[in-house]
Write a protein that holds these residues in place. Structure first.
Motif, PDB file in Angstrom:
ATOM      1  N   VAL A  81       1.008  -1.137  -0.011  1.00 28.90           N
ATOM      2  CA  VAL A  81       0.042  -0.082  -0.052  1.00 28.90           C
ATOM      3  C   VAL A  81       0.965   1.219   0.189  1.00 28.90           C
ATOM      4  O   VAL A  81       1.049   1.831   0.893  1.00 28.90           O
ATOM      5  N   SER A  82       1.287   1.506  -1.222  1.00 26.16           N
ATOM      6  CA  SER A  82       2.403   2.657  -1.194  1.00 26.16           C
ATOM      7  C   SER A  82       2.370   3.232  -2.953  1.00 26.16           C
ATOM      8  O   SER A  82       2.814   2.548  -3.523  1.00 26.16           O
ATOM      9  N   VAL A  83       1.894   4.361  -2.690  1.00 24.12           N
ATOM     10  CA  VAL A  83       1.943   4.983  -4.349  1.00 24.12           C
ATOM     11  C   VAL A  83       3.443   5.178  -4.313  1.00 24.12           C
ATOM     12  O   VAL A  83       3.765   5.023  -5.807  1.00 24.12           O
ATOM     13  N   GLU A  84       4.221   5.907  -3.649  1.00 23.10           N
ATOM     14  CA  GLU A  84       5.546   6.319  -3.979  1.00 23.10           C
ATOM     15  C   GLU A  84       6.444   4.924  -4.145  1.00 23.10           C
ATOM     16  O   GLU A  84       7.064   4.999  -5.136  1.00 23.10           O
ATOM     17  N   ARG A  85       6.071   3.751  -3.351  1.00 23.73           N
ATOM     18  CA  ARG A  85       6.970   2.592  -3.534  1.00 23.73           C
ATOM     19  C   ARG A  85       6.308   2.013  -4.963  1.00 23.73           C
ATOM     20  O   ARG A  85       7.354   1.520  -5.819  1.00 23.73           O
ATOM     21  N   SER A  86       5.189   2.276  -5.382  1.00 24.35           N
ATOM     22  CA  SER A  86       4.831   1.503  -6.633  1.00 24.35           C
ATOM     23  C   SER A  86       5.439   2.422  -7.888  1.00 24.35           C
ATOM     24  O   SER A  86       5.784   1.845  -8.738  1.00 24.35           O
ATOM     25  N   PRO A 111      -6.142   5.973 -13.166  1.00 23.28           N
ATOM     26  CA  PRO A 111      -5.196   6.188 -12.084  1.00 23.28           C
ATOM     27  C   PRO A 111      -3.972   6.962 -12.441  1.00 23.28           C
ATOM     28  O   PRO A 111      -3.519   6.939 -13.706  1.00 23.28           O
ATOM     29  N   SER A 112      -3.536   7.528 -11.402  1.00 19.05           N
ATOM     30  CA  SER A 112      -2.191   8.376 -11.597  1.00 19.05           C
ATOM     31  C   SER A 112      -0.918   7.670 -11.059  1.00 19.05           C
ATOM     32  O   SER A 112       0.149   8.458 -10.961  1.00 19.05           O
ATOM     33  N   SER A 113      -1.227   6.471 -10.733  1.00 23.22           N
ATOM     34  CA  SER A 113       0.102   5.555 -10.084  1.00 23.22           C
ATOM     35  C   SER A 113       0.093   4.250 -10.573  1.00 23.22           C
ATOM     36  O   SER A 113      -1.258   3.791 -10.839  1.00 23.22           O
ATOM     37  N   PRO A 114       1.015   3.472 -10.685  1.00 26.81           N
ATOM     38  CA  PRO A 114       1.269   2.039 -10.770  1.00 26.81           C
ATOM     39  C   PRO A 114       0.043   1.572  -9.716  1.00 26.81           C
ATOM     40  O   PRO A 114      -0.582   0.511 -10.089  1.00 26.81           O
ATOM     41  N   TYR A 115       0.441   2.228  -8.289  1.00 25.69           N
ATOM     42  CA  TYR A 115      -0.600   1.434  -7.310  1.00 25.69           C
ATOM     43  C   TYR A 115      -2.401   1.397  -7.708  1.00 25.69           C
ATOM     44  O   TYR A 115      -2.879   0.635  -7.560  1.00 25.69           O
ATOM     45  N   GLY A 116      -2.547   2.682  -8.214  1.00 22.81           N
ATOM     46  CA  GLY A 116      -3.959   2.864  -8.758  1.00 22.81           C
ATOM     47  C   GLY A 116      -4.268   2.011  -9.605  1.00 22.81           C
ATOM     48  O   GLY A 116      -5.362   1.352  -9.769  1.00 22.81           O
ATOM     49  N   LEU A 117      -3.266   1.780 -10.642  1.00 24.30           N
ATOM     50  CA  LEU A 117      -3.726   0.971 -11.623  1.00 24.30           C
ATOM     51  C   LEU A 117      -3.752  -0.457 -11.377  1.00 24.30           C
ATOM     52  O   LEU A 117      -4.563  -1.230 -11.986  1.00 24.30           O
ATOM     53  N   GLU A 118      -2.964  -1.089 -10.287  1.00 27.63           N
ATOM     54  CA  GLU A 118      -2.791  -2.304 -10.022  1.00 27.63           C
ATOM     55  C   GLU A 118      -4.271  -2.759  -9.109  1.00 27.63           C
ATOM     56  O   GLU A 118      -5.015  -3.709  -9.427  1.00 27.63           O
TER      57      GLU A 118
END
Length: 317
Positions: free
Chosen positions: A82-87, A141-148
């Motif tokens: 659970v991390s936008v930054e890490r994704s 989604p604006s991040s890989p996390y959101g896309l995932e």
């Protein structure tokens, strides 16, 4: 909805030693045959309820997944990176945890004919077209996390449509509460509370006018338990409060609740920061019977009480 309705079930909570997962596990403890799958990379053993059967392992590990799921009737899937930054920093790792592992778990659920309730996220919406976001709203989604998480959302629906699997995806907005330990990736409420208790400056990005829908962790648990017994499977639901507060007002409320002398200062605006986000929870109300019960002030007071106690005990937060 009460947990005794699940009394005859063997239930698995993935990520059951983490923030939301441990609250869910504690609600289920004593009422179900409870299992927890957790790698304890970020989860904490002391948060695991007594009586739960613990399978220690990564959700991506086939053997651990097989051991954890054997004979289960119901799965709550909370394990995630659970991390936008890490994704953004490591999209391959993030994808393997958030998508590949979820797909493997869906396959296990299909083989067992077990219902699965999956944690999705408001991050799937990206920059919303409207301040109040409904489930049918645009998803960019604006991040890989959101896309995932959007992929998880779609997989849940596909497994219901293609295989008849009972799935429910819950799109969490900004969850907070006791047990949310501070780190580079924790919520703004945790960070603000820690600084207020220490009497330190509270930094707000930009003008602080950006708004968020903060939902107390017990209300999120309630949504999960309702999703576990609903007839309305195959869908996805927003889980928030339906109310929003600006980040500046949030900081002021936390200063008030903590009776702190911390000063609120403004720093540079974050590039790409979403301006407004508020959940439309009409569908969850109508289909699940979900209604948030904990006000923001009450939730903050309970979170501050826990944080202060943790600090007194010398815990690393």
């Amino acid at each position: 909805m009460r947990t005794h309705e699940l009394g005859d079930c063997t239930v698995l909570v993935t990520g059951g030693a983490g923030f939301i997962g441990s609250h869910l596990a504690n609600a289920l403890a004593g009422e179900t045959d409870l299992r927890i799958l957790d790698s304890f990379t970020t989860g904490r053993r002391e948060q695991v309820p007594d009586g739960a059967t613990v399978v220690e392992g990564d959700v991506r590990d086939e053997d651990a997944l097989a051991r954890a799921t054997t004979g289960v009737d119901l799965i709550f899937h909370e394990a995630a990176l659970v991390s936008v930054e890490r994704s953004v920093e490591n999209p391959l790792e993030s994808h393997s945890v958030n998508v590949d592992a979820t797909l493997a778990l869906l396959e296990r659920a299909r083989a067992l004919d077990a219902r699965i309730v999956l944690a999705s996220s408001a991050a799937i919406y990206g920059q919303p077209e409207r301040a109040i976001v409904s489930e049918s709203g645009r998803k960019l989604p604006s991040s890989p996390y959101g896309l995932e998480k959007l992929a998880v959302d779609h997989y849940a629906r596909q497994y219901h449509d293609l295989y008849g699997l009972e799935t429910v995806a819950l799109r969490y907005f900004n969850v907070y509460g006791p047990g949310q330990f501070n780190s580079d990736y924790s919520g703004v409420i945790t960070a603000f509370i820690d600084r207020a208790l220490a009497g330190e400056l509270i930094s707000v990005h930009g003008d602080g006018g950006q708004t968020r829908d903060f939902v107390f962790v017990e209300d999120v648990v309630r949504a999960n338990l309702l999703a576990a017994t609903t007839d309305r499977v195959g869908g996805a639901y927003n889980v928030g409060t339906g109310r929003a507060i600006s980040i500046r007002e949030l900081a002021e409320l936390i200063v008030d609740v903590t009776d702190s002398d911390s000063e609120i200062v403004h720093t540079d605006e974050r590039v790409g920061d979403i301006r407004h986000s508020q959940a439309d929870i009409g569908a969850a109300r109508a289909d699940l019977g979900y209604a948030p019960e904990v006000s923001l002030r009450e939730g903050l007071e309970r979170t501050v009480e826990w944080a202060a106690a943790s600090n007194r005990l010398g815990e690393s937060r």
